[in-house]
Structures are given as structure tokens and as C-alpha cells.
Design an enzyme around this catalytic site. Structure first.
Site, PDB file in Angstrom:
ATOM      1  CE  LYS A   1      -2.080 -10.812  -2.776  1.00 47.63           C
ATOM      2  NZ  LYS A   1      -3.291 -10.274  -2.209  1.00 47.63           N
TER       3      LYS A   1
ATOM      4  CG  HIS B   1      -1.839  -1.072   1.407  1.00 43.33           C
ATOM      5  ND1 HIS B   1      -1.702  -2.075   2.349  1.00 43.33           N
ATOM      6  CD2 HIS B   1      -2.988  -1.347   0.733  1.00 43.33           C
ATOM      7  CE1 HIS B   1      -2.716  -2.903   2.257  1.00 43.33           C
ATOM      8  NE2 HIS B   1      -3.506  -2.502   1.285  1.00 43.33           N
TER       9      HIS B   1
ATOM     10  CB  SER C   1      -4.327  -6.959   4.956  1.00 45.55           C
ATOM     11  OG  SER C   1      -3.974  -5.751   4.317  1.00 45.55           O
TER      12      SER C   1
END
Ligand code: PAF
Length: 279
Positions: A148, A36, A185
Site C-alpha cells: 500500500k 500489519h 490506521s
């Protein structure tokens, strides 16, 4: 200037009017990692102002998925975004974005059908609806997404074209841990043993890519390489492997142009995805 942090839509509109363009948007669901932050830094390098959003979007989770336990770390996220040079963070609420009478959805029809769309019914309808709302609210010139989530990028690019959003979609490379595991995450769900096992996704993609680079263009043989590497890891359960046309995501017989080699794998109860681009 210190970073502005706001929650309501009305405050966002007021703050947006003060930002100098071009504006870059980095949409996130929080629990930020280096992937991010690379999006935020790239946005900062290319735009006059950067807006990041943090919103765990309920409509992109299926009934048996991980919405209720999705990891959150708002304070840390805000520090990381400020350090990356973000100007404004919008943390909307589900109540405001999805009021009880909400009934309008954005649906991309074809490219959402295979792969993630087939495994996660309704997922992309939730993604395109929220991203469209984020685009409308923040009116960026550029929006940044990670490679991704390759199908997500394809779907959002299609939606942006189809809905005539005057926004350039910028795709940034997948960030990886030292052992190749793609940052996500959801990696935080993995136990120590599972984290070790999770490197098998990268190994499988790498092995198949080496076969391709060594001259193997039969797509089924490349998929088979991935299956074999994944089956060598007892904690891994392959959900799908795909070797598809990069633009349409239709499965290929022969890799004679740009292709997406992608897979979804359960490591224990955690579902991970990853991909490499071929050709
Ligand atoms: O990639 C994500 O984190 C989400 O799908 C996005 C684009 C922020 C929409 O909720």
C-alpha cells in the site's frame, strides 16, 4: 514461549542475542489492522523468530500532519501480535531514539522526490532514518512492508541497497476491506459518510486498470480516468494521480512495462493513498 515486550535499547540488544535466526522484522506505528497482521504472519512463516516494532515516529510527520492525534491501541496491538506468533515486540521511546543532540539523518535522494515526497516534504527522510535505526538495532535477515505504501517500499529498498544492509525486503500485498478500501490506521479518522465515500479510491484505480486491461496504454488517459471517477464523489478531493515507471517512479507517457498507478485523495480532512500495479 510467551512474547517478550521491551522498550529500552539495552534490553532489546540483550533479547535479540537470544533469538534464533533467521529473524524477520515487522516495523509498525501501531494501531494494527489485518494488513500489519498479514506481515507478521508471513514473517512467522518464513523466519525462525519475528520482531515487531511499535513506534509512532515523529520525524516522518510534517508540522501540519496528524502526529498528535495518530491513533494508538497498545494493549490490543500486543494481543494481535502475540496471536500472530511474534516473538518480541520492541516499543522504543522517542527520548531514546531521538535524544536532544540527535543530528544524523539518512536521506535517499531521487526516488523520494515525486509523489508522497513532493506532497510531504521531509517525510521520507524521517522514514529512512527510523527504518535504518530499526534495522541497526534489530539486525533482521528479512523485513516486511506493505505494498500500500508503494513509494515507501521503493525508498526503503533503495536505502537497503545503498547502505549495504544485509536484509531482504519483502513486500506483501495490500489488504482491503470487503468494499475495496485499502486498510490503513488512518481509516479510523473517517466519519460513517466519509468511510462510504472513501471507496472511490479503489473504484478509480479499478476503473483505470480495466481500461488498461482493455488496451488503453496512454498514461495520461489512465490518469484522466482516475480524475473523473474521483471527481464524481463530492467528499473527495484528489491531491495527485500518477502513472509512473515502477522502478524509478518517473511519470510515463505510455504504459509499455511495469507501472505504478497511484493516488492521494483527501476525504474531508483525512488524506488517503492507494495504488495498483499495471503490467
Ligand atoms: O509504514 C509505517 O508504518 C512506517 O512508515 C514505518 C515503516 C513503520 C516507519 O515508521
Amino acid at each position: 514461549m510467551s512474547m517478550i515486550i521491551i522498550s529500552s535499547l539495552e534490553e532489546l540488544w540483550a533479547a535479540r542475542a537470544t533469538l534464533k535466526g533467521p529473524v524477520g522484522l515487522v516495523p509498525t506505528m501501531g494501531y494494527l489492522h489485518a494488513g500489519h497482521i498479514s506481515l507478521a504472519r508471513r514473517a512467522k512463516a518464513e523466519c525462525q523468530s519475528v520482531i515487531a516494532t511499535i513506534f509512532v515516529n515523529p520525524t516522518q510527520f510534517g508540522p501540519n500532519e496528524d502526529l498528535s492525534r495518530y491513533p494508538r491501541s497498545l494493549e490490543r496491538d500486543l494481543q494481535l501480535l502475540e496471536a500472530a506468533g511474534v516473538d518480541l515486540v520492541w516499543t522504543p521511546t522517542a527520548q531514546e531514539l531521538y535524544p536532544p543532540d540527535f543530528q544524523t539523518w539518512v536521506n535517499v535522494e531521487q526516488i523520494t522526490q515525486p509523489l508522497e515526497g513532493a506532497m510531504r516534504p521531509g517525510h521520507f527522510r524521517g522514514v529512512t532514518t527510523i527504518v535504518s535505526k530499526l534495522f541497526n538495532a534489530t539486525r533482521p535477515e528479512k523485513a516486511y512492508f506493505g505494498q500500500k505504501d508503494a513509494q515507501q517500499v521503493a525508498v526503503i529498498s533503495q536505502m537497503t541497497r545503498d547502505m549495504n544492509h544485509p536484509i531482504e525486503i519483502i513486500v506483501c500485498p495490500t489488504m482491503r476491506e470487503d468494499d475495496g478500501l485499502a486498510m490503513s490506521s488512518r481509516n479510523s479518522y473517517l466519519s460513517a459518510e466519509e468511510r462510504q465515500a472513501a471507496t472511490v479510491l479503489y473504484c478509480a484505480l479499478l476503473t483505470a486498470t480495466r481500461a488498461f486491461e482493455g488496451g488503453e496504454t496512454n498514461a495520461e488517459k489512465l490518469r484522466q480516468v482516475v480524475r473523473e471517477v474521483i471527481s464524481s464523489e463530492p467528499r473527495a478531493q484528489l491531491q495527485y494521480v500518477s502513472c509512473a515507471d515502477y522502478a524509478t517512479l518517473a511519470e510515463l507517457q505510455t504504459v509499455d512495462h511495469k507501472a505504478l498507478l497511484s493516488l492521494a485523495v483527501f476525504i474531508g480532512k483525512t488524506r488517503l493513498i492507494d495504488n495498483f500495479v499495471l503490467g
